[in-house]
Design a protein around this motif. Structure first.
Motif, PDB file in Angstrom:
ATOM      1  N   MET A   1      43.377  -1.482  62.343  1.00 55.01           N
ATOM      2  CA  MET A   1      44.632  -1.342  63.238  1.00 55.01           C
ATOM      3  C   MET A   1      45.720  -2.551  62.947  1.00 55.01           C
ATOM      4  SD  MET A   1      42.464  -4.862  64.932  1.00 55.01           S
ATOM      5  CE  MET A   1      40.872  -3.983  65.548  1.00 55.01           C
ATOM      6  N   ASP A   2      46.134  -2.138  64.120  1.00 58.52           N
ATOM      7  CA  ASP A   2      48.288  -2.243  64.383  1.00 58.52           C
ATOM      8  C   ASP A   2      48.100  -3.671  64.057  1.00 58.52           C
ATOM      9  OD1 ASP A   2      50.587  -2.669  63.685  1.00 58.52           O
ATOM     10  OD2 ASP A   2      50.803  -1.409  65.673  1.00 58.52           O
ATOM     11  N   LEU A   3      48.305  -4.759  62.866  1.00 51.94           N
ATOM     12  CA  LEU A   3      48.273  -6.283  63.007  1.00 51.94           C
ATOM     13  C   LEU A   3      50.093  -6.626  63.318  1.00 51.94           C
ATOM     14  CD1 LEU A   3      46.101  -6.908  59.971  1.00 51.94           C
ATOM     15  CD2 LEU A   3      45.862  -7.063  61.849  1.00 51.94           C
ATOM     16  N   LYS A   4      50.820  -5.232  63.491  1.00 53.85           N
ATOM     17  CA  LYS A   4      52.119  -6.069  63.211  1.00 53.85           C
ATOM     18  C   LYS A   4      53.469  -5.648  64.507  1.00 53.85           C
ATOM     19  CE  LYS A   4      54.763  -6.137  58.860  1.00 53.85           C
ATOM     20  NZ  LYS A   4      55.801  -5.823  58.572  1.00 53.85           N
ATOM     21  N   PRO A   5      53.175  -6.777  65.143  1.00 56.31           N
ATOM     22  CA  PRO A   5      53.307  -6.486  66.341  1.00 56.31           C
ATOM     23  C   PRO A   5      54.773  -5.358  66.933  1.00 56.31           C
ATOM     24  CG  PRO A   5      53.026  -8.616  66.173  1.00 56.31           C
ATOM     25  CD  PRO A   5      52.977  -7.791  64.567  1.00 56.31           C
ATOM     26  N   ASN A   6      54.933  -5.101  68.309  1.00 58.68           N
ATOM     27  CA  ASN A   6      56.359  -4.111  68.256  1.00 58.68           C
ATOM     28  C   ASN A   6      57.756  -4.253  68.186  1.00 58.68           C
ATOM     29  OD1 ASN A   6      54.593  -1.456  68.592  1.00 58.68           O
ATOM     30  ND2 ASN A   6      54.803  -2.153  71.073  1.00 58.68           N
ATOM     31  N   TYR A   7      57.472  -6.175  68.250  1.00 59.61           N
ATOM     32  CA  TYR A   7      58.946  -7.010  68.365  1.00 59.61           C
ATOM     33  C   TYR A   7      59.162  -6.801  66.752  1.00 59.61           C
ATOM     34  CZ  TYR A   7      57.974 -11.272  66.730  1.00 59.61           C
ATOM     35  OH  TYR A   7      56.948 -12.657  65.357  1.00 59.61           O
ATOM     36  N   TYR A   8      58.471  -6.851  65.687  1.00 60.04           N
ATOM     37  CA  TYR A   8      58.764  -6.998  64.656  1.00 60.04           C
ATOM     38  C   TYR A   8      60.203  -5.398  64.477  1.00 60.04           C
ATOM     39  CZ  TYR A   8      57.384 -10.177  61.618  1.00 60.04           C
ATOM     40  OH  TYR A   8      56.714 -11.164  61.107  1.00 60.04           O
ATOM     41  N   SER A  84      40.602 -16.025  65.381  1.00 61.67           N
ATOM     42  CA  SER A  84      41.329 -15.270  64.572  1.00 61.67           C
ATOM     43  C   SER A  84      41.108 -14.340  63.807  1.00 61.67           C
ATOM     44  CB  SER A  84      42.744 -15.932  64.855  1.00 61.67           C
ATOM     45  OG  SER A  84      43.212 -16.511  65.939  1.00 61.67           O
ATOM     46  N   LYS A  85      39.923 -14.880  62.742  1.00 64.80           N
ATOM     47  CA  LYS A  85      39.608 -14.748  61.340  1.00 64.80           C
ATOM     48  C   LYS A  85      39.201 -13.574  61.853  1.00 64.80           C
ATOM     49  CE  LYS A  85      36.911 -15.746  57.752  1.00 64.80           C
ATOM     50  NZ  LYS A  85      35.655 -16.983  56.752  1.00 64.80           N
ATOM     51  N   ALA A  86      37.918 -13.281  62.476  1.00 64.50           N
ATOM     52  CA  ALA A  86      37.311 -11.857  63.202  1.00 64.50           C
ATOM     53  C   ALA A  86      37.771 -11.406  63.941  1.00 64.50           C
ATOM     54  CB  ALA A  86      36.599 -12.861  64.511  1.00 64.50           C
ATOM     55  N   LEU A  87      39.054 -11.788  64.273  1.00 61.64           N
ATOM     56  CA  LEU A  87      39.595 -10.789  65.890  1.00 61.64           C
ATOM     57  C   LEU A  87      40.460  -9.833  64.720  1.00 61.64           C
ATOM     58  CD1 LEU A  87      39.682 -12.126  68.918  1.00 61.64           C
ATOM     59  CD2 LEU A  87      38.626 -10.290  68.513  1.00 61.64           C
ATOM     60  N   GLN A  88      41.392 -10.728  63.518  1.00 62.07           N
ATOM     61  CA  GLN A  88      42.520  -9.969  63.113  1.00 62.07           C
ATOM     62  C   GLN A  88      43.746  -9.690  64.762  1.00 62.07           C
ATOM     63  OE1 GLN A  88      42.918  -9.857  59.352  1.00 62.07           O
ATOM     64  NE2 GLN A  88      41.758 -11.048  59.392  1.00 62.07           N
ATOM     65  N   PRO A  89      43.900 -10.325  65.676  1.00 65.54           N
ATOM     66  CA  PRO A  89      45.392 -10.218  66.646  1.00 65.54           C
ATOM     67  C   PRO A  89      46.426  -9.761  65.904  1.00 65.54           C
ATOM     68  CG  PRO A  89      44.589 -12.663  65.919  1.00 65.54           C
ATOM     69  CD  PRO A  89      43.817 -11.929  65.155  1.00 65.54           C
ATOM     70  N   GLN A  90      47.642  -9.858  66.220  1.00 68.13           N
ATOM     71  CA  GLN A  90      48.596  -9.161  66.095  1.00 68.13           C
ATOM     72  C   GLN A  90      48.740 -11.004  66.452  1.00 68.13           C
ATOM     73  OE1 GLN A  90      51.062  -6.574  68.742  1.00 68.13           O
ATOM     74  NE2 GLN A  90      50.031  -4.504  68.034  1.00 68.13           N
ATOM     75  N   HIS A  91      49.117 -11.521  66.780  1.00 71.41           N
ATOM     76  CA  HIS A  91      49.660 -12.848  67.295  1.00 71.41           C
ATOM     77  C   HIS A  91      48.600 -14.241  67.275  1.00 71.41           C
ATOM     78  CE1 HIS A  91      52.293 -15.619  68.863  1.00 71.41           C
ATOM     79  NE2 HIS A  91      53.272 -15.473  68.535  1.00 71.41           N
ATOM     80  N   ILE A  92      49.077 -15.151  66.233  1.00 72.61           N
ATOM     81  CA  ILE A  92      48.582 -15.800  67.214  1.00 72.61           C
ATOM     82  C   ILE A  92      49.085 -17.630  67.894  1.00 72.61           C
ATOM     83  CG2 ILE A  92      46.461 -17.915  65.551  1.00 72.61           C
ATOM     84  CD1 ILE A  92      46.191 -16.019  63.919  1.00 72.61           C
ATOM     85  N   ASN A  93      48.633 -18.887  68.335  1.00 75.92           N
ATOM     86  CA  ASN A  93      49.399 -19.904  68.399  1.00 75.92           C
ATOM     87  C   ASN A  93      48.756 -20.806  67.892  1.00 75.92           C
ATOM     88  OD1 ASN A  93      50.869 -19.365  71.259  1.00 75.92           O
ATOM     89  ND2 ASN A  93      49.510 -18.108  70.769  1.00 75.92           N
ATOM     90  N   GLN A  94      49.100 -22.072  67.398  1.00 75.47           N
ATOM     91  CA  GLN A  94      48.160 -22.797  66.671  1.00 75.47           C
ATOM     92  C   GLN A  94      49.314 -23.707  66.654  1.00 75.47           C
ATOM     93  OE1 GLN A  94      46.471 -23.960  65.233  1.00 75.47           O
ATOM     94  NE2 GLN A  94      44.877 -22.796  64.353  1.00 75.47           N
ATOM     95  N   VAL A  95      48.716 -25.276  65.968  1.00 75.51           N
ATOM     96  CA  VAL A  95      49.626 -26.771  66.660  1.00 75.51           C
ATOM     97  C   VAL A  95      49.877 -26.259  64.845  1.00 75.51           C
ATOM     98  CG1 VAL A  95      48.096 -27.429  68.365  1.00 75.51           C
ATOM     99  CG2 VAL A  95      47.467 -27.626  65.056  1.00 75.51           C
ATOM    100  N   PHE A  96      50.825 -27.228  64.917  1.00 80.28           N
ATOM    101  CA  PHE A  96      51.988 -27.296  63.360  1.00 80.28           C
ATOM    102  C   PHE A  96      50.986 -27.625  62.193  1.00 80.28           C
ATOM    103  CE2 PHE A  96      54.271 -28.637  59.067  1.00 80.28           C
ATOM    104  CZ  PHE A  96      55.855 -28.480  59.686  1.00 80.28           C
ATOM    105  N   GLU A 108      45.739 -12.442  55.243  1.00 84.11           N
ATOM    106  CA  GLU A 108      46.994 -11.503  55.312  1.00 84.11           C
ATOM    107  C   GLU A 108      47.880 -11.966  55.715  1.00 84.11           C
ATOM    108  OE1 GLU A 108      47.659 -10.222  58.107  1.00 84.11           O
ATOM    109  OE2 GLU A 108      46.280 -11.197  59.699  1.00 84.11           O
ATOM    110  N   ASN A 109      49.113 -11.089  55.262  1.00 86.51           N
ATOM    111  CA  ASN A 109      50.533 -11.780  56.287  1.00 86.51           C
ATOM    112  C   ASN A 109      51.261 -11.446  56.826  1.00 86.51           C
ATOM    113  OD1 ASN A 109      50.658 -13.713  53.813  1.00 86.51           O
ATOM    114  ND2 ASN A 109      50.738 -12.286  51.948  1.00 86.51           N
ATOM    115  N   GLU A 110      50.334 -10.247  57.251  1.00 86.75           N
ATOM    116  CA  GLU A 110      51.278  -9.636  58.597  1.00 86.75           C
ATOM    117  C   GLU A 110      51.025 -10.060  60.090  1.00 86.75           C
ATOM    118  OE1 GLU A 110      52.541  -6.162  58.145  1.00 86.75           O
ATOM    119  OE2 GLU A 110      52.431  -7.400  56.445  1.00 86.75           O
ATOM    120  N   THR A 111      50.149 -10.546  60.434  1.00 85.23           N
ATOM    121  CA  THR A 111      49.835 -11.258  61.643  1.00 85.23           C
ATOM    122  C   THR A 111      50.985 -12.258  61.837  1.00 85.23           C
ATOM    123  OG1 THR A 111      47.143 -10.622  61.687  1.00 85.23           O
ATOM    124  CG2 THR A 111      47.979 -12.222  62.741  1.00 85.23           C
TER     125      THR A 111
END
Length: 246
Positions: A1-8, A84-96, A108-111
């Motif tokens: 599964m691709d974890l690194k977005p195209n915008y990289y 997100s742990k279950a899905l391993q998406p490309q992008h996550i929104n989090q509070v600080f 992992e460090n890609e998402t």
């Protein structure tokens, strides 16, 4: 599964909401993959339903999904991390304050994980008190570069600067963009962005030298009758992106 977005590879992507799986597929195609499709945990009653549904979106957009809170709701922070742990998406929104937990759970460090910071009312400073408890207390203003370093310590990759209210905080936004550029940190302007101000907001970040930018364009391009993001508007946004990113 691709974890690194195209915008990289391409500097800019947009983050837009999808009202259906078909809508997500059309968004991805209209943006030529320069997009992460926002899916909000707040729209689901439990983790199981969120994960089951979001997997369907993953399959049609090459995992270019963004697991979100829902209007920056800090009470969704832990659900975002679990899903997100279950899905391993490309992008996550989090509070600080949720970034460290979220990165550790991903293992992992890609998402891409953004950390939500808010305008402080003072140029060069941001409010980092955006968590479930801290958001209920007095705003905590810290220098932008300190906030970036704190997020980097926690495994965050970008600022989600919210709520921007369009260009209401333009001077603060410019300072944030300059700090992100100086510290090689990504930037995600969010709140009140529409077809009229999108170009200027993106141009400010690019002029400052920010390496990667993800403007969030939400309600302004959603058809209120259908709840779907208008594909014609996504195409317009992509045209503007092509114009600016050469």
């Amino acid at each position: 599964m691709d974890l690194k977005p195209n915008y990289y590879k391409n500097q800019v992507a947009i983050n837009v909401l999808a009202g259906s799986i078909e809508n997500a597929k059309e968004i991805y195609q209209a943006a030529h993959g320069h997009v992460v499709v926002g899916l909000l945990t707040k729209n689901y009653s439990n983790d199981y339903l969120a994960i089951k549904d979001m997997k369907k979106y993953q399959s049609v957009v090459n995992n270019a999904i963004s697991v979100g809170l829902g209007a920056g709701d800090p009470n969704q922070s832990t659900m975002v991390s679990r899903v997100s742990k279950a899905l391993q998406p490309q992008h996550i929104n989090q509070v600080f304050t949720g970034v460290g937990r979220c990165r550790a759970m991903l293992d992992e460090n890609e998402t891409v994980i953004n950390g939500l910071v808010s305008p402080s009312g003072e140029v060069g400073f941001v409010n980092i008190a955006t968590g479930p408890l801290s958001s209920q207390k007095t705003a905590t203003k810290v220098p932008v570069e300190t906030a970036i370093a704190l997020l980097q310590d926690m495994g965050g990759t970008s600022f989600k600067f919210f709520p921007m209210k369009g260009l209401a905080y333009e001077d603060e936004y410019k300072a944030v963009a300059e700090a992100c550029a100086a510290n090689e940190f990504d930037l995600e302007p969010t709140g009140g962005i529409d077809l009229d101000n999108f170009e200027k907001i993106l141009q400010i970040a690019m002029t400052a030298g920010v390496k990667r930018v993800i403007p969030h364009v939400y309600s302004s391009i959603i058809d209120k009758k259908t709840g779907l993001t208008r594909i014609a508007d996504v195409r317009k946004l992509y045209t503007i992106m092509e114009k600016i990113v050469k």
